[in-house]
Design a protein around this motif. Structure first.
Motif, PDB file in Angstrom:
ATOM      1  N   ASN A  13       0.870  -1.171   0.000  1.00  7.56           N
ATOM      2  CA  ASN A  13       0.000   0.000   0.000  1.00  7.56           C
ATOM      3  C   ASN A  13       0.913   1.229   0.000  1.00  7.56           C
ATOM      4  O   ASN A  13       1.582   1.508   0.984  1.00  7.56           O
ATOM      5  N   THR A  40       1.554   5.063   0.049  1.00  6.41           N
ATOM      6  CA  THR A  40       0.860   6.276   0.510  1.00  6.41           C
ATOM      7  C   THR A  40       1.881   7.384   0.788  1.00  6.41           C
ATOM      8  O   THR A  40       3.071   7.121   0.903  1.00  6.41           O
ATOM      9  N   PHE A  51      -0.756  -1.112  -4.574  1.00  8.50           N
ATOM     10  CA  PHE A  51      -1.894  -0.183  -4.526  1.00  8.50           C
ATOM     11  C   PHE A  51      -1.341   1.230  -4.467  1.00  8.50           C
ATOM     12  O   PHE A  51      -0.660   1.584  -3.512  1.00  8.50           O
ATOM     13  N   ASN A 105      -1.803   4.747  -3.677  1.00  9.87           N
ATOM     14  CA  ASN A 105      -2.642   5.746  -3.001  1.00  9.87           C
ATOM     15  C   ASN A 105      -1.980   7.118  -2.977  1.00  9.87           C
ATOM     16  O   ASN A 105      -2.282   7.940  -2.112  1.00  9.87           O
TER      17      ASN A 105
END
Ligand SMILES: *[C@@H]1O[C@H](CO)[C@@H](O)[C@H](O)[C@H]1NC(C)=O
Ligand SMILES: *[C@@H]1O[C@H](CO)[C@@H](O)[C@H](O)[C@H]1NC(C)=O
Ligand SMILES: *[C@@H]1O[C@H](CO)[C@@H](O)[C@H](O)[C@H]1NC(C)=O
Ligand SMILES: *[C@@H]1O[C@H](CO)[C@@H](O)[C@H](O)[C@H]1NC(C)=O
Ligand SMILES: *[C@@H]1O[C@H](CO)[C@@H](O)[C@H](O)[C@H]1NC(C)=O
Ligand SMILES: *[C@@H]1O[C@H](CO)[C@@H](O)[C@H](O)[C@H]1NC(C)=O
Length: 467
Positions: free
Chosen positions: A30, A32, A70, A72
């Protein structure tokens, strides 16, 4: 979550492995933004699963590595697996042109095999100067159990991810370049995402048991500065670099250029206390130093504030480079390891000489190779090839294998050179500028043959590694 999921998937895969497929390892990332303070002041960083630097990829030769990313962030993203050969799937290489960006709010799964490789590598985000904000981490490839490694198992393994660091955000740095200016000098040097303050408040990065030997995997993930790395009072025995076992020389310090990794063994045989790991800039007018602490488990007392000095000058670095030798008798993870042949006996199919220049074009600072400054096509180049429309998107070989006489006229275009499978290509990078240039030579089995001062001539081949 990573470990749990990985464990379950590994169990499922065991069944498949019996059927002859190489094992799989899975990661879910993830990506970010997050606040980090590597130089003591909060700034925006790029985190993977909340971590800066990102989590390691821990693999064994022949593993299939699957990474579901992912994105983000608020910008398109791509990762490259630096040094990992993409024999079949060059679109897994994660540089602009090989694949589509991972758009914000979406995910993409990379799948590559670390086939017949060993050693210390790293991954990083390749576009939009994301690397200036983080998103990098270590990637280690172990030898398979059956294959002997030319040194005893170390007590433990430690990553040392070093690099220059800017206090400005990647977006600010990018806008500087886009307005024709340079990104200037970095503000510090980081070791594993931070630098020790030296005021007694620093926690050790790692601990060592007295008498034991540890493996350190050192990579320079920075933007531009070559760094000298050393460990107070502790010589380092070099065992691997560029994916090959080497003759095991001992060094007080190592020059680590951007993109390079070294694997060394360090024995905890000194007075039990703390010691500094030191990484400092080389070949720069300014001097920046990053520090980290290692602690003996039975340690009493702080590290001495007296840091070992860095070597001075280019000659030292070139001589050190010349001392690296492949160990041609060490077994390796692959049938035809780099270094299993003698360089002087290779029939070179083609020599490409690339000369870099920098100038301003259309208000931007433009770096060019043989007079061409690369711009991405709207369609990723590999995709254009795949769908048979390459001729509508770019031209092959707009640069020739020799630099043009006039290097001041710059063409902006996708810069694509094609080559024939299974040929040996010698690439010479000649840098007439005043600062170090680094290149990402990725995706196939590149290895560094020589670093020399001055202009290249064919006679220089005689001075290369003895055959
Ligand atoms: C990624 O992290 C962000 C921030 O912590 C969180 O809001 C989001 O749900 C996470 N996404 C995934 C796919 O785990
Ligand atoms: C990394 O992989 C090696 C070899 O499979 C294993 O021994 C080790 O425990 C792994 N380490 C981590 C942190 O997962
Ligand atoms: C996105 O993640 C989901 C959930 O893990 C997965 O099933 C899907 O295959 C991923 N998509 C891509 C394009 O990788
Ligand atoms: C090269 O590797 C072999 C096999 O492991 C080992 O016996 C030898 O000592 C190594 N040579 C050097 C010079 O490191
Ligand atoms: C190089 O070419 C020569 C002459 O064709 C040949 O004898 C030799 O085996 C080749 N060497 C390699 C390493 O392929
Ligand atoms: C390289 O590109 C040229 C021009 O498209 C083409 O004619 C040639 O066949 C290509 N060569 C290789 C080795 O792919």
């Amino acid at each position: 979550m990573g470990r749990g999921v990985m464990f379950m998937l590994m169990l499922c895969i065991l069944g498949v492995a019996v059927m002859g497929e190489d094992p799989y390892i899975f990661y879910t990332w993830n990506v970010t933004y997050g606040t980090i303070s590597p130089l003591g002041v909060p700034q925006q960083g790029i985190l993977i699963n909340g971590q800066f630097p990102g989590p390691e990829i821990n693999s064994t030769s022949n593993n299939n590595v699957v990474v579901n990313v992912f994105n983000n962030l608020d910008e398109p993203l791509q990762f490259t697996w630096h040094g990992v050969q993409q024999r079949k799937n060059s679109w897994q290489d994660g540089v602009a042109g090989t694949s589509c960006h991972i758009l914000p709010g979406t995910n993409y799964t990379y799948h590559f095999q670390v086939k017949d490789q060993i050693g210390s590598y790293f991954y990083y985000p390749t576009t939009a100067l994301h690397r200036a904000a983080g998103g990098f981490g270590g990637l280690r490839i172990f030898s398979r159990l059956l294959i002997p490694v030319p040194y005893p198992d170390p007590e433990d393994e430690y990553w040392v991810i070093i690099g220059d660091w800017y206090a400005k955000s990647h977006k600010t740095l990018k806008s500087l370049l886009d307005s024709g200016r340079s990104i200037g000098r970095p503000n510090g040097v980081l070791i594993n995402g931070k630098t020790a303050k030296g005021d007694g408040s620093d926690q050790p990065l790692y601990t060592m048991k007295p008498g034991k030997t540890y493996k350190y995997r050192i990579c320079n993930v920075g933007l531009k500065d070559s760094l000298n790395f050393r460990i107070q009072g502790h010589p380092m025995k070099l065992v691997e670099t560029e994916g090959s076992h080497v003759v095991q020389n001992t060094y007080d310090s190592l020059d680590v250029h951007v993109g390079q990794c070294y694997t060394v063994l360090v024995t905890a045989d000194k007075d039990p206390k703390d010691y500094y790991l030191v990484a400092s800039t080389r070949f720069t007018k300014y001097s920046l130093t990053g520090k980290g602490i290692i602690r003996y488990t039975n340690g009493v007392g702080p590290a001495s504030p007296e840091l070992p000095p860095a070597p001075v000058g280019w000659a030292w670095s070139l001589n050190q480079f010349r001392s690296f030798r492949w160990n041609l008798t060490a077994s390796a993870a692959r049938p035809n390891p780099r270094g299993s042949y003698h360089y002087g006996q290779i029939n070179i199919t083609r020599t490409i000489k690339l000369v870099n220049t920098v100038s301003k074009a259309q208000g931007k600072l433009r770096y060019a190779i043989n007079g061409v400054s690369h711009v991405d096509g709207e369609t990723p180049l590999k995709l254009a090839e795949y769908f048979g429309v390459a001729d509508k998107v770019f031209k092959y070989n707009i640069i020739s294998d020799e630099p043009p006489a006039d290097l001041n006229t710059i063409t902006l275009a996708p810069n694509v050179v094609n080559a024939t499978f299974r040929t040996f290509i010698e690439i010479i990078f000649e840098n007439p500028g005043k600062t170090v240039q680094s290149y990402n030579l990725d995706g196939y089995s590149f290895f560094l043959v020589a670093v020399e001062p001055g202009k290249w001539t064919p006679e220089k081949r005689k001075k290369l590694q003895p055959s």
